[in-house]
Scaffold this motif. Sequence first.
Motif, PDB file in Angstrom:
ATOM      1  N   ALA A  32       0.922  -1.351   0.552  1.00  0.00           N
ATOM      2  CA  ALA A  32      -0.176   0.499  -0.119  1.00  0.00           C
ATOM      3  C   ALA A  32       0.700   0.744  -0.019  1.00  0.00           C
ATOM      4  O   ALA A  32       0.330   1.755  -0.002  1.00  0.00           O
ATOM      5  CB  ALA A  32      -0.833  -0.257   1.248  1.00  0.00           C
ATOM      6  N   GLN A  33       2.152   1.244   0.353  1.00  0.00           N
ATOM      7  CA  GLN A  33       3.145   2.630   0.026  1.00  0.00           C
ATOM      8  C   GLN A  33       3.900   2.293  -1.541  1.00  0.00           C
ATOM      9  O   GLN A  33       4.226   1.633  -1.897  1.00  0.00           O
ATOM     10  CB  GLN A  33       3.945   2.451   0.959  1.00  0.00           C
ATOM     11  N   TYR A  34       4.488   3.155  -1.263  1.00  0.00           N
ATOM     12  CA  TYR A  34       5.379   3.564  -3.132  1.00  0.00           C
ATOM     13  C   TYR A  34       6.162   3.260  -2.098  1.00  0.00           C
ATOM     14  O   TYR A  34       6.583   3.273  -1.106  1.00  0.00           O
ATOM     15  CB  TYR A  34       5.123   5.616  -2.895  1.00  0.00           C
ATOM     16  N   ASP A  35       7.247   2.050  -3.770  1.00  0.00           N
ATOM     17  CA  ASP A  35       8.836   1.919  -3.345  1.00  0.00           C
ATOM     18  C   ASP A  35       9.362   3.348  -3.737  1.00  0.00           C
ATOM     19  O   ASP A  35       9.346   3.319  -5.086  1.00  0.00           O
ATOM     20  CB  ASP A  35       8.918   1.221  -4.149  1.00  0.00           C
ATOM     21  N   LEU A  36       9.937   3.674  -2.416  1.00  0.00           N
ATOM     22  CA  LEU A  36      11.142   4.642  -2.758  1.00  0.00           C
ATOM     23  C   LEU A  36      12.466   4.029  -2.500  1.00  0.00           C
ATOM     24  O   LEU A  36      13.436   4.475  -1.799  1.00  0.00           O
ATOM     25  CB  LEU A  36      10.698   5.244  -1.644  1.00  0.00           C
ATOM     26  N   SER A  37      13.298   3.189  -2.859  1.00  0.00           N
ATOM     27  CA  SER A  37      13.969   2.045  -2.657  1.00  0.00           C
ATOM     28  C   SER A  37      14.814   3.074  -3.762  1.00  0.00           C
ATOM     29  O   SER A  37      16.209   2.788  -3.422  1.00  0.00           O
ATOM     30  CB  SER A  37      13.839   0.806  -3.125  1.00  0.00           C
TER      31      SER A  37
END
Length: 470
Positions: free
Chosen positions: A211-216
């Motif tokens: 449910a979260q944006y992937d900020l990797s």
Amino acid sequence: MAFLVAGTLRVASQMADTWESLGRKGKYSMQGPRVALLLSSPEVSASTVTVLEGVFRTLGFDSCQRREASVQGFQWELVRFREQLDAHGGPVGCAFVALVAPSQQLRQPQQLVQELSRCGALYGCPKVFLLLSSSPGAASKPRAFLTSLGELCGHCPHWSLLQLLTEVFCRTAEESSGAASCLVLRSSLRGALCLGDVEPWGPEPEPSPSAQYDLSGAQAALLLAVIQGRPGAQHDVEALRGLCQALGFETTLKMDPLAQAFQEEMAKFREQLDARRVPVSCALVALMAHGGPQGQLLGADGQEVQPEVLVQELSRCGALVGRPKIFLLQACRGGHRDAGMGPTALPWFWRWLRAPPATPSQADVIQIYADVQGSFPRGPIPGSSDQADILMVYAAAEGCVAYRDEKGSDFIQTLVEVLRADPRRDLLELMTEVNRQVCELEVLGPDCDERRKACLEIRSSLRRRLCLHS
């Protein structure tokens, strides 16, 4: 007289409790009845109305009025609704207004929003507006939105409305058969709004990783700041640059750009992101300058640039498709200086009751646009692909002044303080907390000795939770 005093004391008690709850927990207390109004034009299908009425019941709005009128008659119906609430004689916990009409007819809903904001019974209380298109080609999307909203409210009653809407936006996009789809919200809420029929201080839900944006991947920031003729702006630049670096953003800073340079620097920023060989997870753009009477930005040369043009430029970035794009705008959006709204009584009386200070007249409103065209004047159309995954935060409400002094602006300084304190929280929730703190501040306008209020405007088409620090 006794009845009048008793009613006044009830209103004062509710105000004090709401103020305490927002300050203590950052949540609306929701004391008082929940009222709903459904305004639909004659062309609206009965099935859409039925689904919407079911959503109202799920959300705990037992008192729901349905009125059919032409779009031109919506204003009069809202006047009647406001007068009815004010004549009720007691405080209202929350108001939910749904406006359903054919596509492209609800082009200027702000007059309707302002009408309900004048309601004394709703002083300091949340006001929710849902704007739905009923055009045949878009009918399925609003129904899918309403169905998802109703289901989530039933399954996740402790979730705030912003959390629910983010999840609904994600689900609606996934169910659009691969087509780019987005819904848009516009918020000046000062706290978390929990519409579920539960005790409001329950535990916070734990979001799933999906449910979260992937900020990797890489994160990049562009700061465009006019310092010339803006005392204290340098402090905003330093504070914001330090925050971006602490959050891991590769930061580019341009001081005193001309109007043309705003566009050139944005285009250059987009091209650099598209040329990167590693994935880009997120982009942040801060625009700090004087503002024009219609919300334009003024370059160091005094020439105008439309912020919407800059947003569209970054929306064309291929590397940011499906990725969050954050815009922070510290600039005036007009010349109105808001004195705020407060209880209508003698000042000494409210001081004796220890009532909270005035609230900005634009605060405590959330508008939800589901396939309604033209809801953002001069900007991209909600529902189009170039409007998705964008968070825009304005330092002032539409038409109002953004305040700044020799120490910096209330917006930027408060934002940096809040994000540094808890960077792992959802960014929409953090921005709501920033708005709460800004709304509590009082400033002296340069034109007089009276106190003035400020209120942020948050526009979001984010389709997942956005946490800048994992």
